[in-house]
Design a protein around this motif. Structure first.
Motif, short mmCIF file in Angstrom:
data_model
loop_
_atom_site.label_atom_id
_atom_site.label_comp_id
_atom_site.label_asym_id
_atom_site.label_seq_id
_atom_site.Cartn_x
_atom_site.Cartn_y
_atom_site.Cartn_z
N ILE A 17 0.85 -1.20 0.00
CA ILE A 17 0.00 0.00 0.00
C ILE A 17 0.88 1.24 0.00
CG2 ILE A 17 -1.65 1.35 1.36
CD1 ILE A 17 -2.89 -1.42 2.20
N LYS A 21 1.45 0.02 -4.81
CA LYS A 21 0.93 -1.11 -5.57
C LYS A 21 -0.60 -1.11 -5.50
CE LYS A 21 1.04 -6.14 -5.99
NZ LYS A 21 1.64 -7.40 -5.50
N TYR A 22 -1.12 -0.75 -4.35
CA TYR A 22 -2.56 -0.60 -4.16
C TYR A 22 -2.83 0.84 -3.75
CZ TYR A 22 -2.41 -5.70 -3.83
OH TYR A 22 -2.19 -7.03 -4.06
N ASP A 26 -8.72 0.83 -4.32
CA ASP A 26 -8.38 -0.39 -5.08
C ASP A 26 -8.89 -1.61 -4.32
OD1 ASP A 26 -7.11 0.99 -7.07
OD2 ASP A 26 -5.08 0.34 -6.52
N LEU A 28 -8.54 -5.28 -3.09
CA LEU A 28 -7.44 -6.18 -2.75
C LEU A 28 -7.80 -7.60 -3.17
CD1 LEU A 28 -6.72 -4.66 0.75
CD2 LEU A 28 -5.20 -4.57 -1.22
N TYR A 67 -11.07 -3.33 0.34
CA TYR A 67 -10.59 -2.22 -0.48
C TYR A 67 -9.63 -1.35 0.35
CZ TYR A 67 -14.44 -3.54 -3.50
OH TYR A 67 -15.28 -4.25 -4.31
N VAL A 68 -8.72 -0.69 -0.33
CA VAL A 68 -7.77 0.19 0.34
C VAL A 68 -8.49 1.48 0.74
CG1 VAL A 68 -5.63 1.52 0.12
CG2 VAL A 68 -5.82 -0.75 -0.94
#
Length: 181
Positions: A17, A21-22, A26, A28, A67-68
């Motif tokens: 994170i 990358k995320y 986004d 997961l 989700y982030v």
């Protein structure tokens, strides 16, 4: 062994994170995908996402996944200079607010006698201010003030939202309050 695996998985996801990358919002990997990736039971993947949710990194949608979470920008906390923290936050464009949440006399202030330069008979007050950005708590600042230095602290303490401004209004500079050793 399972706890070690959980902690490693959490560390990897947090690192991903932070590395970008995320990104915020986004999706997961599913619990099954995460379990397969790390070769652990699905229950371990569920615990990892629950812990990440407790830490404020992710949120979940029932039946949709994890989700982030959009995290607030890091606040540039600089306590030096001639500008208060509150003014710096406003100048940086944050939707900022400071609230006084308590002003109370400290019962046992023996640990402050040397630091504040007061004697045993002096009263010391603890003042707490909650700082918010976008109506969300970001910091709690606590200050200790001697009544012998600020005789009106008992009456004015509950109104203070900026210690810097309080000191300045009474003719003190930060160097006078916090002299270098």
């Amino acid at each position: 062994m399972e706890l070690v695996e959980e902690m490693e998985m959490i560390d990897h996801l947090i690192a991903d994170i932070h590395a970008g990358k995320y990104k915020a919002s986004d999706k997961l990997p599913s619990e099954n995908e995460l379990a397969d990736q790390y070769k652990v039971p699905r229950m371990t993947a569920r615990k990892v996402y629950n812990r990440l949710q407790e830490l404020g990194y992710v949120y979940s949608r029932q039946g949709m996944g994890s989700y982030v979470k959009d995290r607030l920008q890091q606040i540039p906390l600089v306590l030096t200079g001639n500008t208060s923290f509150s003014k710096k936050m406003i100048e940086l464009g944050y939707n900022y607010e400071s609230r006084n949440i308590y002003c109370e006399e400290v019962e046992d202030h023996s640990m402050f006698i040397q630091t504040l330069g007061v004697d045993e008979k002096d009263s010391v007050f603890k003042i707490g201010r909650l700082h918010l950005v976008d109506h969300k708590s970001i910091a709690l600042h606590t200050s200790f003030v001697a009544e012998s230095v600020f005789p009106d602290i008992r009456m004015e303490g509950s109104r203070i939202t900026s210690m810097h401004d309080f000191y300045q209004e009474r003719g003190f500079t930060l160097k006078q309050i916090f002299p270098k050793d």
